[in-house]
Motif scaffolding. Structure first.
Motif, PDB file in Angstrom:
ATOM      1  N   ILE A 133      38.353  38.056  27.988  1.00  0.00           N
ATOM      2  CA  ILE A 133      38.345  37.612  29.336  1.00  0.00           C
ATOM      3  C   ILE A 133      38.626  36.159  30.054  1.00  0.00           C
ATOM      4  CG2 ILE A 133      37.395  38.160  31.829  1.00  0.00           C
ATOM      5  CD1 ILE A 133      36.114  40.428  30.973  1.00  0.00           C
TER       6      ILE A 133
ATOM      7  N   ASP B 265      37.576  44.269  35.569  1.00  0.00           N
ATOM      8  CA  ASP B 265      38.500  44.036  36.640  1.00  0.00           C
ATOM      9  C   ASP B 265      39.444  42.925  36.691  1.00  0.00           C
ATOM     10  OD1 ASP B 265      39.767  44.777  39.266  1.00  0.00           O
ATOM     11  OD2 ASP B 265      38.033  45.235  40.526  1.00  0.00           O
ATOM     12  N   SER B 266      40.750  43.525  36.589  1.00  0.00           N
ATOM     13  CA  SER B 266      41.408  42.352  36.533  1.00  0.00           C
ATOM     14  C   SER B 266      42.363  41.619  37.593  1.00  0.00           C
ATOM     15  CB  SER B 266      42.834  42.714  36.118  1.00  0.00           C
ATOM     16  OG  SER B 266      43.634  43.225  36.788  1.00  0.00           O
TER      17      SER B 266
ATOM     18  N   ASN C  10      45.408  41.294  38.938  1.00  0.00           N
ATOM     19  CA  ASN C  10      46.215  40.604  36.883  1.00  0.00           C
ATOM     20  C   ASN C  10      45.913  39.793  36.957  1.00  0.00           C
ATOM     21  OD1 ASN C  10      47.664  42.948  35.678  1.00  0.00           O
ATOM     22  ND2 ASN C  10      49.236  42.831  37.250  1.00  0.00           N
TER      23      ASN C  10
ATOM     24  N   SER D 139      35.005  40.734  39.037  1.00  0.00           N
ATOM     25  CA  SER D 139      35.719  41.025  38.104  1.00  0.00           C
ATOM     26  C   SER D 139      35.321  42.328  36.853  1.00  0.00           C
ATOM     27  CB  SER D 139      36.662  39.877  37.298  1.00  0.00           C
ATOM     28  OG  SER D 139      35.586  39.998  36.101  1.00  0.00           O
TER      29      SER D 139
ATOM     30  N   TYR E 196      42.894  38.187  36.064  1.00  0.00           N
ATOM     31  CA  TYR E 196      42.619  37.941  34.622  1.00  0.00           C
ATOM     32  C   TYR E 196      43.036  38.343  33.433  1.00  0.00           C
ATOM     33  CZ  TYR E 196      39.175  35.441  38.017  1.00  0.00           C
ATOM     34  OH  TYR E 196      37.994  34.696  38.665  1.00  0.00           O
ATOM     35  N   SER E 197      42.831  38.483  32.479  1.00  0.00           N
ATOM     36  CA  SER E 197      43.167  39.036  31.561  1.00  0.00           C
ATOM     37  C   SER E 197      41.904  39.781  30.254  1.00  0.00           C
ATOM     38  CB  SER E 197      44.397  38.814  31.078  1.00  0.00           C
ATOM     39  OG  SER E 197      43.939  37.317  30.084  1.00  0.00           O
ATOM     40  N   GLN E 198      42.400  40.708  29.883  1.00  0.00           N
ATOM     41  CA  GLN E 198      41.473  40.972  28.513  1.00  0.00           C
ATOM     42  C   GLN E 198      41.725  41.372  27.150  1.00  0.00           C
ATOM     43  OE1 GLN E 198      39.908  45.058  29.424  1.00  0.00           O
ATOM     44  NE2 GLN E 198      37.399  44.177  28.802  1.00  0.00           N
TER      45      GLN E 198
END
Length: 150
Positions: A118, A97-98, A101, A18, A103-105
């Motif tokens: 993250i 890198d999501s 979507n 990610s 993963y979120s940051q």
């Protein structure tokens, strides 16, 4: 217990993947990162962050060694334990890198300590990095590897 170990390894692999920079992905401009992240980020942090995410030599030079943090305790679910990373064993971190979507940051700024978090979609698995100024330059000062818990 074996399933938990496999799940942990899969999530650790996902955290590495990610953070990889996509070949056609460019660094975010100060405007883009300030617009995307609602918290006030210092102007010089954006340039630092982009370089830190793309230049492995610069990254190693801008980490306070030995780096303290936390890792998941493989012997129990949901617990973390303190750890220390060294430059020799450091896994180079790449651009977020999501993963479509998954993963979120998010960034927060508290007294000029920038915390990057993250998370997976459920919010259960998280990774955290803290950046602060040391000797007038931004450095990574804390790292919690991807795993359960805050």
């Amino acid at each position: 217990m074996k399933i938990h170990s496999i799940l942990f390894l899969a999530l650790a692999l996902l955290s590495v993947i990610s953070c990889k920079l996509k070949p056609n992905q460019e660094s975010l401009s100060e405007e883009e990162i300030s617009e995307y992240y609602s918290d006030d980020l210092p102007e010089d942090f954006v340039d630092f962050y982009n370089l830190f995410s793309s230049d492995s030599v610069y990254q190693i030079q801008h980490i306070v060694w030995p780096l303290s943090g936390k890792i998941s305790d493989r012997d129990s679910l949901g617990l973390t334990k303190d750890t220390v990373w060294t430059a020799e064993a450091w896994p180079i971190h790449h651009r977020f890198d999501s993963m479509d979507n998954s993963y979120s940051q998010a960034f927060t700024n508290f007294n000029n300590i920038i915390t990057e978090k993250i998370s997976d979609a459920s919010g259960f698995y998280t990774m955290m990095r803290r950046f602060g100024k040391v000797g007038g330059e931004w450095n990574l000062i804390y790292y919690k590897a991807m795993g359960p818990g805050e």
